[in-house]
Scaffold this motif. Structure first.
Motif, PDB file in Angstrom:
ATOM      1  N   GLY A  15     -36.225 -50.822 -52.911  1.00 30.82           N
ATOM      2  CA  GLY A  15     -37.559 -51.172 -53.391  1.00 30.82           C
ATOM      3  C   GLY A  15     -38.260 -52.158 -52.479  1.00 30.82           C
ATOM      4  N   LEU A  16     -39.264 -52.841 -53.030  1.00 28.59           N
ATOM      5  CA  LEU A  16     -40.040 -53.792 -52.233  1.00 28.59           C
ATOM      6  C   LEU A  16     -39.371 -55.158 -52.151  1.00 28.59           C
ATOM      7  CD1 LEU A  16     -43.624 -52.906 -53.460  1.00 28.59           C
ATOM      8  CD2 LEU A  16     -42.725 -52.604 -51.165  1.00 28.59           C
ATOM      9  N   SER A  17     -38.503 -55.455 -53.086  1.00 31.34           N
ATOM     10  CA  SER A  17     -37.838 -56.753 -53.076  1.00 31.34           C
ATOM     11  C   SER A  17     -36.504 -56.645 -53.799  1.00 31.34           C
ATOM     12  CB  SER A  17     -38.712 -57.826 -53.748  1.00 31.34           C
ATOM     13  OG  SER A  17     -38.028 -59.059 -53.838  1.00 31.34           O
ATOM     14  N   GLU A  18     -35.490 -57.316 -53.274  1.00 31.43           N
ATOM     15  CA  GLU A  18     -34.184 -57.317 -53.918  1.00 31.43           C
ATOM     16  C   GLU A  18     -34.060 -58.428 -54.947  1.00 31.43           C
ATOM     17  OE1 GLU A  18     -34.308 -57.465 -50.378  1.00 31.43           O
ATOM     18  OE2 GLU A  18     -34.197 -55.282 -50.230  1.00 31.43           O
ATOM     19  N   LYS A  19     -35.077 -59.265 -55.101  1.00 30.93           N
ATOM     20  CA  LYS A  19     -35.013 -60.384 -56.035  1.00 30.93           C
ATOM     21  C   LYS A  19     -35.377 -59.919 -57.447  1.00 30.93           C
ATOM     22  CE  LYS A  19     -36.155 -63.793 -52.472  1.00 30.93           C
ATOM     23  NZ  LYS A  19     -37.087 -64.869 -52.043  1.00 30.93           N
ATOM     24  N   PRO A  20     -34.484 -60.126 -58.417  1.00 34.99           N
ATOM     25  CA  PRO A  20     -34.738 -59.673 -59.792  1.00 34.99           C
ATOM     26  C   PRO A  20     -35.990 -60.292 -60.408  1.00 34.99           C
ATOM     27  CG  PRO A  20     -32.424 -60.255 -59.485  1.00 34.99           C
ATOM     28  CD  PRO A  20     -33.157 -60.709 -58.265  1.00 34.99           C
ATOM     29  N   ASN A  21     -36.324 -61.522 -60.012  1.00 36.04           N
ATOM     30  CA  ASN A  21     -37.487 -62.196 -60.602  1.00 36.04           C
ATOM     31  C   ASN A  21     -38.805 -61.512 -60.264  1.00 36.04           C
ATOM     32  OD1 ASN A  21     -35.770 -64.130 -61.670  1.00 36.04           O
ATOM     33  ND2 ASN A  21     -36.044 -65.547 -59.947  1.00 36.04           N
ATOM     34  N   PHE A  22     -38.797 -60.692 -59.211  1.00 36.73           N
ATOM     35  CA  PHE A  22     -40.025 -60.029 -58.785  1.00 36.73           C
ATOM     36  C   PHE A  22     -40.235 -58.675 -59.462  1.00 36.73           C
ATOM     37  CE2 PHE A  22     -40.291 -62.244 -54.358  1.00 36.73           C
ATOM     38  CZ  PHE A  22     -40.599 -63.421 -55.018  1.00 36.73           C
ATOM     39  N   ARG A  23     -39.260 -58.220 -60.233  1.00 36.17           N
ATOM     40  CA  ARG A  23     -39.353 -56.872 -60.791  1.00 36.17           C
ATOM     41  C   ARG A  23     -40.512 -56.720 -61.768  1.00 36.17           C
ATOM     42  NH1 ARG A  23     -32.872 -55.687 -61.617  1.00 36.17           N
ATOM     43  NH2 ARG A  23     -32.486 -55.023 -59.464  1.00 36.17           N
ATOM     44  N   LEU A  24     -40.684 -57.659 -62.676  1.00 38.87           N
ATOM     45  CA  LEU A  24     -41.775 -57.561 -63.656  1.00 38.87           C
ATOM     46  C   LEU A  24     -43.146 -57.640 -62.983  1.00 38.87           C
ATOM     47  CD1 LEU A  24     -42.670 -57.259 -66.556  1.00 38.87           C
ATOM     48  CD2 LEU A  24     -42.431 -59.742 -66.844  1.00 38.87           C
ATOM     49  N   PRO A  25     -43.390 -58.607 -62.075  1.00 45.30           N
ATOM     50  CA  PRO A  25     -44.686 -58.618 -61.371  1.00 45.30           C
ATOM     51  C   PRO A  25     -44.927 -57.344 -60.570  1.00 45.30           C
ATOM     52  CG  PRO A  25     -43.580 -60.726 -61.090  1.00 45.30           C
ATOM     53  CD  PRO A  25     -42.590 -59.808 -61.736  1.00 45.30           C
ATOM     54  N   LEU A  26     -43.894 -56.831 -59.911  1.00 49.25           N
ATOM     55  CA  LEU A  26     -44.051 -55.600 -59.134  1.00 49.25           C
ATOM     56  C   LEU A  26     -44.321 -54.406 -60.053  1.00 49.25           C
ATOM     57  CD1 LEU A  26     -41.269 -55.979 -56.416  1.00 49.25           C
ATOM     58  CD2 LEU A  26     -43.741 -56.012 -56.058  1.00 49.25           C
ATOM     59  N   PHE A  27     -43.635 -54.356 -61.198  1.00 52.51           N
ATOM     60  CA  PHE A  27     -43.877 -53.271 -62.149  1.00 52.51           C
ATOM     61  C   PHE A  27     -45.320 -53.311 -62.636  1.00 52.51           C
ATOM     62  CE2 PHE A  27     -44.149 -51.597 -66.445  1.00 52.51           C
ATOM     63  CZ  PHE A  27     -43.538 -50.361 -66.312  1.00 52.51           C
ATOM     64  N   SER A  28     -45.813 -54.494 -62.968  1.00 54.92           N
ATOM     65  CA  SER A  28     -47.197 -54.639 -63.435  1.00 54.92           C
ATOM     66  C   SER A  28     -48.186 -54.239 -62.347  1.00 54.92           C
ATOM     67  CB  SER A  28     -47.455 -56.090 -63.868  1.00 54.92           C
ATOM     68  OG  SER A  28     -46.551 -56.485 -64.876  1.00 54.92           O
ATOM     69  N   PHE A  29     -47.891 -54.640 -61.109  1.00 56.80           N
ATOM     70  CA  PHE A  29     -48.768 -54.306 -59.991  1.00 56.80           C
ATOM     71  C   PHE A  29     -48.828 -52.796 -59.771  1.00 56.80           C
ATOM     72  CE2 PHE A  29     -48.942 -53.293 -55.414  1.00 56.80           C
ATOM     73  CZ  PHE A  29     -50.213 -53.762 -55.124  1.00 56.80           C
TER      74      PHE A  29
END
Length: 319
Positions: A15-29
């Motif tokens: 994906g675009l980032s391996e950091k779990p904290n970014f998953r929700l912002p990326l999903f929303s985007f």
């Protein structure tokens, strides 16, 4: 490992980032971008089909571009949304190459459509008396059909070429299956494949781009020679040029760099721009910068407002 055994394996898309904290912002985007893209392009298609004044070659091509853009984004975004939501990063061997095939097919079709739209603008401005003959319905259909077969062949070539490589790695540092990312995983030297990608890409990307630039050189020369109404006609080209600039600048940066300049981070960001952002912006660019489309939108809104007021009066009368 032979091809038969490889086909039983699956790839992992980071994906675009391996950091779990970014998953929700990326999903929303991604979800927001995808909704805007689908709604914007579907509204363009509905508007063109419902307004008889827009039944011209230019808007037929614009509608075709909107349809291809919806297909283009649908190849990658739904799978990315699923991965972000379920945290399932795996994609089957065959599913990966189906995605690769569809992505290159839709992306190259975008390129050819932009070239055909440039031909339409050239005919309208430089050959107005012969416009109907040059851009007849048959001509548009033939050009689109020929483009479809060409991009299908190219996508098939890329897919077969990549599909038959032996792979030593199964982790793709990308959010979808693309040729540059896949070549990095091969056990074999991929210099020949990279050369094929460069040559084919030069023909199918640079060819339409040079055709567009040549068309607009002739258009600008014609506009400078003639004043009055042709200056207003040229204003309809501005939205097309805007789309052309953003599309080709990102594609060239992505696929025509030396391999030594490849960067995982830059590749992800650039692919988001040309694969997601640009298809989402296309309907808004054409709507905001095109007077006929704006007038058609106003006409539809006024008609619906009148229909709503009439329905309200009928309801009050019945009460």
């Amino acid at each position: 490992m032979d091809l038969k055994n490889q086909s039983l394996m699956s790839f992992t898309l980071l994906g675009l980032s391996e950091k779990p904290n970014f998953r929700l912002p990326l999903f929303s985007f991604f979800m927001g971008i995808y909704i805007l893209c689908v709604i914007g392009n579907v509204l363009i298609l509905m508007l063109i089909s419902s307004q008889s004044r827009l039944h011209t070659p230019m808007y037929f091509l614009l509608g075709s571009l909107s349809f291809v853009d919806v297909c283009f984004t649908s190849v990658t975004i739904p799978r990315t949304l699923y991965s972000l939501m379920s945290q399932d990063l795996s994609i089957s061997f065959h599913g990966c190459f189906i995605q690769l095939f569809l992505f290159h097919m839709a992306g190259n079709m975008d390129s050819f459509l932009l070239a055909i739209m440039a031909l339409d603008r050239y005919a309208a401005i430089c050959k107005p008396l012969h416009y109907r003959a040059i851009m007849s319905k048959r001509t548009c259909t033939c050009l689109l059909t020929a483009s479809f077969f060409i991009v299908s062949y190219n996508a098939t070539l890329f897919t077969v070429m990549t599909f038959t490589l032996p792979y030593c790695g199964w982790v793709i540092h990308h959010y979808f299956c693309d040729v540059p990312a896949m070549l990095l995983l091969s056990c074999r030297d991929t210099s020949a494949q990279q050369m094929v990608v460069f040559i084919e890409g030069t023909i199918l990307v640079m060819g339409p781009m040079l055709f567009i630039l040549g068309s607009y050189v002739l258009i600008i020369r014609a506009v400078l020679k003639l004043c009055t109404s042709k200056g207003r006609t040229f204003s309809t080209c501005s939205s097309h040029l805007t789309v052309v600039f953003f599309f080709y600048s990102t594609v060239i940066f992505m696929y025509f760099r030396p391999s030594s300049l490849y960067s995982i981070t830059y590749d992800r960001v650039i692919s988001v721009v040309y694969g997601i952002i640009i298809p989402m912006l296309n309907p808004f660019i054409y709507t905001l910068r095109n007077k006929e489309v704006r007038n058609a939108v106003k006409k539809v809104m006024q008609r619906r407002q009148r229909d709503g007021q009439a329905s309200k009066k009928e309801a009050e009368y019945e009460d």
